[in-house]
Design an enzyme around this catalytic site. Structure first.
Site, mmCIF file in Angstrom:
data_model
loop_
_atom_site.group_PDB
_atom_site.id
_atom_site.type_symbol
_atom_site.label_atom_id
_atom_site.label_comp_id
_atom_site.label_asym_id
_atom_site.label_seq_id
_atom_site.Cartn_x
_atom_site.Cartn_y
_atom_site.Cartn_z
ATOM 1 N N PRO A 470 0.850 -1.204 0.000
ATOM 2 C CA PRO A 470 0.000 0.000 0.000
ATOM 3 C C PRO A 470 0.885 1.255 0.000
ATOM 4 C CG PRO A 470 0.019 -1.010 2.178
ATOM 5 C CD PRO A 470 0.813 -1.908 1.308
ATOM 6 N N ASP A 646 5.863 2.045 2.485
ATOM 7 C CA ASP A 646 4.878 0.982 2.727
ATOM 8 C C ASP A 646 4.101 1.354 3.983
ATOM 9 O OD1 ASP A 646 3.471 -1.321 3.357
ATOM 10 O OD2 ASP A 646 5.120 -2.700 2.911
ATOM 11 N N HIS A 647 2.835 1.682 3.795
ATOM 12 C CA HIS A 647 2.046 2.191 4.920
ATOM 13 C C HIS A 647 1.760 1.111 5.969
ATOM 14 C CE1 HIS A 647 0.032 5.204 7.016
ATOM 15 N NE2 HIS A 647 -0.812 5.674 6.100
ATOM 16 N N ARG A 648 2.013 -0.140 5.651
ATOM 17 C CA ARG A 648 1.843 -1.192 6.654
ATOM 18 C C ARG A 648 2.929 -1.112 7.719
ATOM 19 N NH1 ARG A 648 2.100 -6.415 2.987
ATOM 20 N NH2 ARG A 648 3.935 -5.202 2.306
ATOM 21 N N VAL A 650 5.212 1.830 7.954
ATOM 22 C CA VAL A 650 5.602 3.212 8.259
ATOM 23 C C VAL A 650 4.361 4.080 8.403
ATOM 24 C CG1 VAL A 650 6.863 5.228 7.434
ATOM 25 C CG2 VAL A 650 7.777 2.937 7.013
#
Length: 674
Positions: A470, A646-648, A650
């Site tokens: 994501p 990577d929003h998972r 960070v």
């Protein structure tokens, strides 16, 4: 109520057969023919039904045990008592009396075997192996030979596999020993008594005795044949009548199987059929068979259809037969004509329209119960965990062979090894419909060129990352006016040390500094999605544009190297990338990637994270801009920063802090000394 021990019935002479399922428990009330246990040998599996109804008092076996004929299965409190039991006892007594009154024939034949074995004191002898009783079938095709000359084989090992129009079966070895010769080959046809080959076995008896015993057996067997002829004469006399007679056709003995599916109906109402013509085809888990017509005549009624399940005695339909008696001497010609009748039946089936099940099998996997395979193949499939419905058959009549199972497993392993690459091809994924193919030549002249290996690898990796990660991109700017002035002032000194000082070494050094300050960017997400891998080293990848595609060499321990060292190494790695001399290990182990388009142009872009890393920094071309210094607008050289992450792994706030720190460090490189 009486209690009795239920034992293993006749299981075809097999011994030490494994119990793979026990279907009853203590206290269960069972009916006659309910399954008690399921047995499985290397040739077949079978359910053992209850001979009577009652309550299970105690189960005497468990899964994994091995049993033979006569072994105890369970203790049953049988339904009924008193008179029924007395009648059963009387029946048993009668049976015993009949058994005692049997002439010495059986005992004699039983004694003959030990006599043969005891006659001599040792050594080896050669015996012929012949086709055993195969249910009266003749000219049955051999579809597989499981042994070769010189093989050491055990008793009950499969020698050949036969397949007729009605069933398939393995022919087991009657002895243990060495196969001396083989008299048959695949494609041959055999009948009962035909020689398969010869075997050298441990000999305890001479070869002189069998002939006399066999002759006596043959002479004793002649009487029932005469009785059969007289019975057929009676039937012929009874059938003598001038009017056509309507007869029922029912499912014959099918080996005790129940609820067997009909996979094909070979006739229709109004058809003229001959005796032995196939009416329906049944297929169970153990075998497939055609049900032949017992009469010649016109089919006037059909009570079943494809997909129905039938058991012994169920009605198939009605046939109208001629009432004329058949002369006794017509029997021999009829027997001789049987093969031609079978041929006619086979031709009839070949010309028939394929059943819906057959059509379905040609396009997609079949139901497991409709798969045509022998016991040995089914056992192999179970051992390998293969669903036979998924296996493409190559044998006669769509029969699955051992080779088909092995080929299926090989294909599955190849697909598994190729899965990581196939999972992220640039043509679709994650349920997204692929881009439709377009014939561009209809619009004008075109030329097709294959994608290079590096280009394909890059497309695969980027597509996989885009589908799995994501992405979020944080944009910022860094004032590099002072950095550029310092870099230009140090160019001559760097060249004296053999280095070309570009903005890239400063960017690498600044990113290494930021990764130490924000270690949450120096992680990778474990494939289980529940664990973060924190890295104690700082290796930074630098994207290099080459004529063959994008390559990302990695500078190791970037936080421990000086600007001059970083400048030298970045130039060296870029040259290797351009000349295709990069080693695999020089492109592995990166923690963070820098993709700089500053020398080309652009104001901003969204770089794709180079998974399994969690962030990438994109650099666009620096531009002079007016910047307010608190009292006036002054010209400053501003560099665009584009941080994709990577929003998972960070958070957005951390990404903003990371780019803010980068901006500060690049604006004043002295901060890296603090």
């Amino acid at each position: 109520m009486s209690s009795e021990i239920i034992k293993v019935p006749d299981i075809g002479g097999s011994t030490d057969v494994e119990i793979i399922e026990v279907t009853v428990s203590e206290g269960d009330v069972i009916a006659p023919e309910d399954t008690m246990i399921t047995l499985e040998s290397d040739k077949a599996s079978m359910d053992v039904p209850a001979p009577k109804g009652g309550k299970v008092v105690k189960v005497l076996v468990k899964e994994g045990d091995t049993v033979s004929e006569g072994d105890d299965i369970l203790e049953l409190e049988a339904e009924g008592g008193g008179e029924d039991d007395a009648e059963k006892d009387d029946g048993a007594a009668d049976d015993e009396k009949e058994a005692d009154q049997q002439p010495a024939k059986q005992q004699k034949s039983d004694d003959a075997k030990p006599a043969k074995e005891k006659a001599s004191g040792g050594g080896k002898r050669t015996v012929e192996i012949k086709v055993p009783d195969i249910g009266g079938s003749t000219d049955v095709e051999i579809i597989e030979i499981a042994v070769a000359e010189g093989d050491e084989i055990d008793a009950e090992d499969a020698l050949i596999t036969l397949e007729s129009d009605k069933a398939s079966m393995d022919v087991p070895s009657p002895h243990s020993g060495k196969l001396v010769s083989l008299a048959v080959k695949e494609g041959d046809t055999v009948s009962e008594g035909d020689v398969i080959g010869s075997m050298e076995i441990a000999g305890e008896g001479g070869e002189d005795e069998p002939e006399g015993d066999e002759a006596s057996d043959e002479s004793s067997d002649a009487a029932p044949a005469d009785d059969g002829d007289s019975d057929s004469d009676k039937e012929g006399d009874e059938a003598a009548s001038g009017e056509p007679e309507r007869k029922e056709i029912r499912v014959p003995d099918i080996g005790g199987s129940e609820n067997v599916p009909i996979i094909e109906v070979a006739v229709a109402e109004g058809d003229e059929i001959d005796e032995e013509d196939a009416l329906i085809t049944l297929e169970s888990d153990k075998a497939s068979m055609d049900v032949p017509s017992p009469f010649k005549g016109k089919l006037v009624g059909l009570s079943v259809k494809e997909g129905d399940t039938v058991s012994e005695g169920d009605l198939i339909g009605y046939v109208e037969v001629a009432g004329a008696a058949k002369p006794k001497n017509a029997e021999a010609p009829k027997r001789e004509a049987a093969p031609s009748g079978e041929k006619k039946s086979a031709d009839k089936q070949a010309e028939a329209k394929p059943s819906p099940e057959a059509q379905m099998a040609a396009h997609k996997p079949r139901e497991g119960k409709l798969v045509h395979a022998g016991p040995a193949v089914r056992m192999l499939a179970r051992e390998l965990g293969v669903d036979l419905a998924q296996v493409k058959p190559s044998g006669p009549k769509d029969r699955v062979l051992k080779e088909d199972v092995h080929a299926f497993v090989k294909q599955a392993m190849q697909q598994r090894s190729a899965a990581p690459e196939q999972a992220a091809t640039a043509t679709g994924g994650a349920g997204i419909p692929p881009i439709p193919a377009v014939d561009f030549s209809q619009f004008g002249e075109v030329e097709e060129q294959p994608m290079g290996r590096l280009l394909k690898m890059g497309a695969t990796n980027l597509h996989r990352s885009w589908l799995n990660v994501p992405h979020v991109t944080q944009f910022d700017e860094a004032d590099i006016t002072d950095l550029e002035a310092f870099r230009k002032s140090m160019k001559a000194e760097a060249e004296a040390e053999g280095a070309k000082l570009t903005p890239l070494p400063f960017l690498v050094k600044a990113c290494a500094f930021a990764l130490r300050k924000f270690p949450q960017f120096n992680v990778s997400l474990h494939p289980d999605g529940e664990t973060l891998v924190w890295k104690k080293y700082v290796h930074i990848g630098v994207a290099v544009d080459t004529p063959n595609g994008l390559m990302v060499p990695v500078i190791r321990d970037a936080d421990k190297k000086s600007l001059i060292e970083l400048a030298k190494e970045s130039v060296e790695l870029a040259k290797k990338a351009q000349t295709k001399k990069l080693k695999r290990e020089e492109m592995q182990g990166g923690c963070f990637t820098i993709s700089s388009l500053g020398s080309i142009g652009g104001t901003a872009f969204t770089p794709i994270v180079n998974a399994p890393e969690v962030a990438i920094l994109g650099i666009s071309k620096a531009q002079m801009k007016p910047v307010w210094d608190g009292s006036d607008f002054v010209p400053r050289l501003m560099m665009p920063l584009c941080l994709s992450y990577d929003h998972r792994a960070v958070n957005g706030a951390d990404a903003a802090r990371f780019t803010a720190l980068l901006s500060q460090v690049l604006s004043d490189v002295r901060r890296m000394l603090m």
